[in-house]
Structures are given as C-alpha cells and as structure tokens.
Design a protein around this motif. Structure first.
Motif, PDB file in Angstrom:
ATOM      1  N   LYS A  24       0.822  -1.226   0.000  1.00 23.41           N
ATOM      2  CA  LYS A  24       0.000   0.000   0.000  1.00 23.41           C
ATOM      3  C   LYS A  24       0.853   1.273   0.000  1.00 23.41           C
ATOM      4  N   LYS A  25       1.973   1.235  -0.715  1.00 28.12           N
ATOM      5  CA  LYS A  25       2.832   2.413  -0.848  1.00 28.12           C
ATOM      6  C   LYS A  25       2.209   3.377  -1.855  1.00 28.12           C
ATOM      7  N   THR A  26       2.496   4.667  -1.720  1.00 28.26           N
ATOM      8  CA  THR A  26       1.985   5.657  -2.665  1.00 28.26           C
ATOM      9  C   THR A  26       2.907   5.833  -3.859  1.00 28.26           C
ATOM     10  N   SER A  27       4.190   5.470  -3.686  1.00 29.38           N
ATOM     11  CA  SER A  27       5.138   5.610  -4.788  1.00 29.38           C
ATOM     12  C   SER A  27       6.235   4.565  -4.631  1.00 29.38           C
ATOM     13  N   VAL A  28       6.951   4.349  -5.733  1.00 32.06           N
ATOM     14  CA  VAL A  28       8.064   3.413  -5.730  1.00 32.06           C
ATOM     15  C   VAL A  28       9.125   3.953  -6.683  1.00 32.06           C
ATOM     16  N   VAL A  29      10.400   3.761  -6.334  1.00 31.26           N
ATOM     17  CA  VAL A  29      11.520   4.219  -7.163  1.00 31.26           C
ATOM     18  C   VAL A  29      12.131   3.005  -7.846  1.00 31.26           C
ATOM     19  N   VAL A  30      12.247   3.087  -9.182  1.00 34.30           N
ATOM     20  CA  VAL A  30      12.762   1.968  -9.982  1.00 34.30           C
ATOM     21  C   VAL A  30      13.880   2.465 -10.902  1.00 34.30           C
ATOM     22  N   PRO A  31      14.732   1.561 -11.386  1.00 28.94           N
ATOM     23  CA  PRO A  31      15.796   1.957 -12.326  1.00 28.94           C
ATOM     24  C   PRO A  31      15.211   2.422 -13.663  1.00 28.94           C
ATOM     25  N   LEU A  32      15.934   3.300 -14.330  1.00 26.73           N
ATOM     26  CA  LEU A  32      15.495   3.886 -15.593  1.00 26.73           C
ATOM     27  C   LEU A  32      16.041   3.111 -16.784  1.00 26.73           C
ATOM     28  N   SER A  33      15.185   2.874 -17.767  1.00 27.30           N
ATOM     29  CA  SER A  33      15.598   2.385 -19.079  1.00 27.30           C
ATOM     30  C   SER A  33      14.509   2.794 -20.068  1.00 27.30           C
ATOM     31  N   LYS A  34      14.828   2.770 -21.355  1.00 26.14           N
ATOM     32  CA  LYS A  34      13.854   3.169 -22.371  1.00 26.14           C
ATOM     33  C   LYS A  34      12.654   2.238 -22.377  1.00 26.14           C
ATOM     34  N   MET A  35      12.886   0.937 -22.184  1.00 24.23           N
ATOM     35  CA  MET A  35      11.796  -0.044 -22.168  1.00 24.23           C
ATOM     36  C   MET A  35      10.884   0.186 -20.969  1.00 24.23           C
ATOM     37  N   VAL A  36      11.462   0.472 -19.814  1.00 24.12           N
ATOM     38  CA  VAL A  36      10.668   0.726 -18.609  1.00 24.12           C
ATOM     39  C   VAL A  36       9.815   1.978 -18.802  1.00 24.12           C
ATOM     40  N   VAL A  37      10.377   3.024 -19.383  1.00 26.82           N
ATOM     41  CA  VAL A  37       9.615   4.256 -19.641  1.00 26.82           C
ATOM     42  C   VAL A  37       8.455   3.974 -20.591  1.00 26.82           C
ATOM     43  N   ALA A  38       8.688   3.162 -21.623  1.00 32.07           N
ATOM     44  CA  ALA A  38       7.613   2.827 -22.565  1.00 32.07           C
ATOM     45  C   ALA A  38       6.502   2.048 -21.879  1.00 32.07           C
ATOM     46  N   VAL A  39       6.850   1.100 -21.001  1.00 33.85           N
ATOM     47  CA  VAL A  39       5.839   0.344 -20.258  1.00 33.85           C
ATOM     48  C   VAL A  39       5.063   1.271 -19.331  1.00 33.85           C
ATOM     49  N   LEU A  40       5.762   2.181 -18.656  1.00 34.96           N
ATOM     50  CA  LEU A  40       5.107   3.115 -17.734  1.00 34.96           C
ATOM     51  C   LEU A  40       4.177   4.072 -18.474  1.00 34.96           C
ATOM     52  N   GLU A  41       4.552   4.485 -19.675  1.00 33.41           N
ATOM     53  CA  GLU A  41       3.668   5.350 -20.465  1.00 33.41           C
ATOM     54  C   GLU A  41       2.356   4.641 -20.791  1.00 33.41           C
ATOM     55  N   ILE A  42       2.439   3.350 -21.096  1.00 33.44           N
ATOM     56  CA  ILE A  42       1.218   2.581 -21.361  1.00 33.44           C
ATOM     57  C   ILE A  42       0.395   2.442 -20.088  1.00 33.44           C
ATOM     58  N   LEU A  43       1.046   2.137 -18.958  1.00 35.78           N
ATOM     59  CA  LEU A  43       0.314   2.012 -17.696  1.00 35.78           C
ATOM     60  C   LEU A  43      -0.366   3.327 -17.320  1.00 35.78           C
ATOM     61  N   LYS A  44       0.294   4.445 -17.619  1.00 36.97           N
ATOM     62  CA  LYS A  44      -0.307   5.753 -17.326  1.00 36.97           C
ATOM     63  C   LYS A  44      -1.477   6.039 -18.261  1.00 36.97           C
ATOM     64  N   SER A  45      -1.328   5.743 -19.551  1.00 38.17           N
ATOM     65  CA  SER A  45      -2.415   6.011 -20.508  1.00 38.17           C
ATOM     66  C   SER A  45      -3.626   5.118 -20.248  1.00 38.17           C
TER      67      SER A  45
END
Length: 132
Positions: free
Chosen positions: A21-42
C-alpha cells in the motif's frame, strides 16, 4: 551485479509496492521501462511517473501508484515473455486478459502498445506482460 531482466524487476517492485500500500516506488530507468510506464499511465493503472536525478551510476524513475477507494488500481501484474522463454503472438491470436478487463503489453515493430491497439493495427509481437 548485472540485471538480466530489468522489466521483470520493475514489475516485481511495482507489485510489492502495491501489496504494501505504498503511494510511490523508485525503480531503475531504461527506455523499455519508460515505454511500459507510459502505457500504464495512458491506461490509468498508475497516476504518474517522473525521472529523478542520478544516484550513482543508475538514473531512477519515481512511480506514483493509483488507488481508488483505498483499493489499488493494479490488482495484478505478471511478466509473460522472459529471456529464457520468449512468447510471441500474431494479431489474431493476441490474448485477452480477463476477457478484456485487463491489458497485455505487446512489443511490436511499431513500438510498445496494448493488445487492443495491436489488434486494431493488425500487428503481432512479443507479449511482455499482463496487467489487471
């Protein structure tokens, strides 16, 4: 230590943060991770994400998780294709997660997209993960 599957590690970090039940999480950066996160946000599974300053050699992203009525929006997240076993599907055989209530994230020749978008564009590809 070198990571062999960063996407799986990030999905596990998100899953663990949701269960705690955390409000945020910090993860390593990569182009693939950013693309997955953009889909999760959309698809409105997460609130937002923001790149943070580098702490050492690795840059990171802070993901703000979404909750509705105290319950997490992400009920489950599962890695499908992995380095030891790649899973591919054509657009006619694209899986429907929870009969259309969940999403599959697919890596196609036109970039990352959801299973619905891949079916509409008649593209097949590697099935990265399921989210519901």
């Amino acid at each position: 230590m070198a990571r062999t599957d960063l996407v799986a590690d990030v999905l596990t970090m998100i899953r663990n943060a949701v269960m705690a039940k955390k409000t945020s999480v910090v993860v390593p950066l990569s182009k693939m991770v950013v693309a997955v996160l953009e889909i999760l946000k959309s698809e409105e599974y997460i609130e937002n994400f923001k790149e943070q300053a580098a702490l050492g050699a690795q840059k990171t992203i802070k993901i703000y998780l979404k909750y509705t009525g105290g319950e997490p929006t992400i009920q489950g997240i599962r890695r499908i294709s992995r380095p030891g076993l790649r899973v591919y599907a054509g657009y006619t055989k694209m899986p429907r997660v929870l009969r259309g209530f969940g999403r599959a994230i697919v890596s196609t020749s036109s970039g990352l997209m959801t299973d619905r978008q891949a079916r509409e564009k008649k593209l097949g590809g590697e099935i990265l993960c399921y989210v519901w």
